[in-house]
Design an enzyme around this catalytic site. Sequence first.
Site, PDB file in Angstrom:
ATOM      1  N   ASP A  39       0.843  -1.190   0.000  1.00 42.68           N
ATOM      2  CA  ASP A  39       0.000   0.000   0.000  1.00 42.68           C
ATOM      3  C   ASP A  39       0.883   1.246   0.000  1.00 42.68           C
ATOM      4  O   ASP A  39       1.998   1.221   0.513  1.00 42.68           O
ATOM      5  CB  ASP A  39      -0.911   0.002   1.240  1.00 42.68           C
ATOM      6  CG  ASP A  39      -2.147   0.875   1.060  1.00 42.68           C
ATOM      7  OD1 ASP A  39      -3.255   0.322   0.960  1.00 42.68           O
ATOM      8  OD2 ASP A  39      -1.995   2.117   1.013  1.00 42.68           O
ATOM      9  N   TYR A 147     -13.664   6.472 -14.477  1.00 40.27           N
ATOM     10  CA  TYR A 147     -13.597   5.341 -13.536  1.00 40.27           C
ATOM     11  C   TYR A 147     -14.173   4.081 -14.184  1.00 40.27           C
ATOM     12  O   TYR A 147     -13.597   2.991 -14.082  1.00 40.27           O
ATOM     13  CB  TYR A 147     -14.365   5.702 -12.259  1.00 40.27           C
ATOM     14  CG  TYR A 147     -14.367   4.604 -11.216  1.00 40.27           C
ATOM     15  CD1 TYR A 147     -13.208   4.281 -10.528  1.00 40.27           C
ATOM     16  CD2 TYR A 147     -15.528   3.884 -10.940  1.00 40.27           C
ATOM     17  CE1 TYR A 147     -13.201   3.264  -9.586  1.00 40.27           C
ATOM     18  CE2 TYR A 147     -15.533   2.875  -9.991  1.00 40.27           C
ATOM     19  CZ  TYR A 147     -14.362   2.569  -9.319  1.00 40.27           C
ATOM     20  OH  TYR A 147     -14.361   1.562  -8.384  1.00 40.27           O
ATOM     21  N   LYS A 151     -12.430   0.370 -14.996  1.00 42.75           N
ATOM     22  CA  LYS A 151     -12.897  -0.910 -14.458  1.00 42.75           C
ATOM     23  C   LYS A 151     -13.384  -1.844 -15.575  1.00 42.75           C
ATOM     24  O   LYS A 151     -13.263  -3.069 -15.460  1.00 42.75           O
ATOM     25  CB  LYS A 151     -13.988  -0.671 -13.415  1.00 42.75           C
ATOM     26  CG  LYS A 151     -13.462  -0.012 -12.138  1.00 42.75           C
ATOM     27  CD  LYS A 151     -12.408  -0.870 -11.432  1.00 42.75           C
ATOM     28  CE  LYS A 151     -11.989  -0.280 -10.101  1.00 42.75           C
ATOM     29  NZ  LYS A 151     -11.048  -1.154  -9.365  1.00 42.75           N
ATOM     30  N   VAL A 180     -19.800   0.234  -1.680  1.00 40.58           N
ATOM     31  CA  VAL A 180     -19.357  -0.424  -0.450  1.00 40.58           C
ATOM     32  C   VAL A 180     -19.048   0.637   0.596  1.00 40.58           C
ATOM     33  O   VAL A 180     -18.446   1.674   0.288  1.00 40.58           O
ATOM     34  CB  VAL A 180     -18.097  -1.281  -0.722  1.00 40.58           C
ATOM     35  CG1 VAL A 180     -17.755  -2.112   0.508  1.00 40.58           C
ATOM     36  CG2 VAL A 180     -18.310  -2.170  -1.941  1.00 40.58           C
TER      37      VAL A 180
HETATM   38  N1  LIG Z   1     -15.973   1.488  -2.146  1.00 37.51           N
HETATM   39  C1  LIG Z   1     -16.714   1.159  -3.195  1.00 37.51           C
HETATM   40  O1  LIG Z   1     -17.925   1.482  -3.247  1.00 37.51           O
HETATM   41  C2  LIG Z   1     -16.147   0.349  -4.316  1.00 37.51           C
HETATM   42  C3  LIG Z   1     -17.036  -0.204  -5.246  1.00 37.51           C
HETATM   43  C4  LIG Z   1     -16.539  -0.956  -6.297  1.00 37.51           C
HETATM   44  C5  LIG Z   1     -15.169  -1.153  -6.420  1.00 37.51           C
HETATM   45  N2  LIG Z   1     -14.324  -0.613  -5.513  1.00 37.51           N
HETATM   46  C6  LIG Z   1     -12.898  -0.846  -5.700  1.00 37.51           C
HETATM   47  O2  LIG Z   1     -12.377  -1.444  -4.528  1.00 37.51           O
HETATM   48  C7  LIG Z   1     -11.009  -1.079  -4.393  1.00 37.51           C
HETATM   49  C8  LIG Z   1     -10.782  -0.564  -2.979  1.00 37.51           C
HETATM   50  O3  LIG Z   1     -11.675   0.507  -2.731  1.00 37.51           O
HETATM   51  P1  LIG Z   1     -11.962   1.042  -1.245  1.00 37.51           P
HETATM   52  O4  LIG Z   1     -13.315   1.614  -1.288  1.00 37.51           O
HETATM   53  O5  LIG Z   1     -11.594   0.010  -0.258  1.00 37.51           O
HETATM   54  O6  LIG Z   1     -10.905   2.273  -1.225  1.00 37.51           O
HETATM   55  P2  LIG Z   1     -10.061   2.948  -0.040  1.00 37.51           P
HETATM   56  O7  LIG Z   1      -9.727   4.307  -0.563  1.00 37.51           O
HETATM   57  O8  LIG Z   1     -10.734   2.810   1.277  1.00 37.51           O
HETATM   58  O9  LIG Z   1      -8.738   2.058  -0.007  1.00 37.51           O
HETATM   59  C9  LIG Z   1      -7.874   2.023  -1.127  1.00 37.51           C
HETATM   60  C10 LIG Z   1      -6.468   1.651  -0.658  1.00 37.51           C
HETATM   61  O10 LIG Z   1      -5.643   1.613  -1.846  1.00 37.51           O
HETATM   62  C11 LIG Z   1      -4.431   2.299  -1.563  1.00 37.51           C
HETATM   63  N3  LIG Z   1      -3.876   2.835  -2.808  1.00 37.51           N
HETATM   64  C12 LIG Z   1      -4.398   3.821  -3.587  1.00 37.51           C
HETATM   65  N4  LIG Z   1      -3.572   4.078  -4.615  1.00 37.51           N
HETATM   66  C13 LIG Z   1      -2.513   3.227  -4.475  1.00 37.51           C
HETATM   67  C14 LIG Z   1      -1.314   3.030  -5.218  1.00 37.51           C
HETATM   68  N5  LIG Z   1      -1.020   3.782  -6.290  1.00 37.51           N
HETATM   69  N6  LIG Z   1      -0.466   2.072  -4.816  1.00 37.51           N
HETATM   70  C15 LIG Z   1      -0.733   1.334  -3.705  1.00 37.51           C
HETATM   71  N7  LIG Z   1      -1.840   1.492  -2.947  1.00 37.51           N
HETATM   72  C16 LIG Z   1      -2.704   2.433  -3.341  1.00 37.51           C
HETATM   73  C17 LIG Z   1      -4.819   3.396  -0.583  1.00 37.51           C
HETATM   74  O11 LIG Z   1      -3.690   3.856   0.155  1.00 37.51           O
HETATM   75  C18 LIG Z   1      -5.848   2.691   0.288  1.00 37.51           C
HETATM   76  O12 LIG Z   1      -5.241   2.029   1.388  1.00 37.51           O
HETATM   77  C19 LIG Z   1     -10.711  -0.079  -5.506  1.00 37.51           C
HETATM   78  O13 LIG Z   1     -10.104  -0.757  -6.603  1.00 37.51           O
HETATM   79  C20 LIG Z   1     -12.085   0.411  -5.907  1.00 37.51           C
HETATM   80  O14 LIG Z   1     -12.129   0.853  -7.247  1.00 37.51           O
HETATM   81  C21 LIG Z   1     -14.779   0.143  -4.458  1.00 37.51           C
END
Ligand SMILES: NC(=O)c1ccc[n+]([C@@H]2O[C@H](COP(=O)([O-])OP(=O)(O)OC[C@H]3O[C@@H](n4cnc5c(N)ncnc54)[C@H](O)[C@@H]3O)[C@@H](O)[C@H]2O)c1
Length: 253
Positions: A39, A147, A151, A180
């Site tokens: 991370d 976005y 995806k 989420v």
């Molecule tokens: N939250 C939602 O509603 C949702 C829905 C569909 C998909 N997603 C996908 O789930 C994944 C996680 O989302 P989340 O909601 O847990 O996000 P979040 O922001 O809570 O966590 C994301 C994590 O990724 C890390 N990160 C970001 N850029 C980075 C990089 N360049 N290198 C290494 N680490 C990096 C951040 O430091 C963080 O710890 C993402 O791929 C997001 O697109 C999220």
Amino acid sequence: MNAYPLAGLRAVVTGGASGIGHAVARLLDAQGAAVAVLDLDPAGTPDTITALRADVADDTSVREAVAAAAAALGGIDILVNNAGIGAAGTVEDNPDDQWHTVLDVNLLGVVRTTRAALPHLRRSEHPAVVNICSIAATAGLPQRALYSASKGAVLSLTLAMAADHVREGIRVNCVNPGTVDTPWVARLLDAAADPEAERAALGARQPTGRLVSADEVAAAVVYLASPAAASVTGTALAVDGGMAGLRLRPAGT
Ligand SMILES: NC(=O)c1ccc[n+]([C@@H]2O[C@H](COP(=O)([O-])OP(=O)(O)OC[C@H]3O[C@@H](n4cnc5c(N)ncnc54)[C@H](O)[C@@H]3O)[C@@H](O)[C@H]2O)c1
């Protein structure tokens, strides 16, 4: 819950310090896997999990962190490509440099980490890759042009990688979460004019009427990563409260 025991397996989770990635890392750990989180800011990772700083947008950083993870864990059996960033706007709104930045993390981050992990996965008896994709890959959502494109590319890449590596025994699947309840969504809600109304609108968009939890996404990831899913490859598992598949009549009709 110990439906999918993972004792003896070694897992790497990108973006594992927050939200979905954090829940995935914790559940893999609880199921008996040895886990490393990669991370940008791995602070707060539990002591039982190896925490490594890495930027998935930087190939050298990824290669060094994957090598360090393999050394710390004694190999890699499971890769969860979860790190991702968001972008709002229509196709008119995001400048080219933002397109490059988001694709560099959300799409090329998957490419770089998988490329670095493949030599280790080839030495595993139960290799699996799980990509965190999104409902945005399969449904048109307003204000998410960039976005969604990122995806959609992850979904297609998942299928292509599954085909390329099936004869090596390496399975590749993705999970498509709906909205989420993570720090990411909390940031979106904080920025909204009326956070409570925004939360209600996002919940109501999902037929279950609420946001998905990070633990619910983690359960799907752990299933796909586990030997229990040995015949599952090239699939997208929606964890979206029915958002992609259901067409309901208005309530009460
Ligand atoms: N939250 C939602 O509603 C949702 C829905 C569909 C998909 N997603 C996908 O789930 C994944 C996680 O989302 P989340 O909601 O847990 O996000 P979040 O922001 O809570 O966590 C994301 C994590 O990724 C890390 N990160 C970001 N850029 C980075 C990089 N360049 N290198 C290494 N680490 C990096 C951040 O430091 C963080 O710890 C993402 O791929 C997001 O697109 C999220």
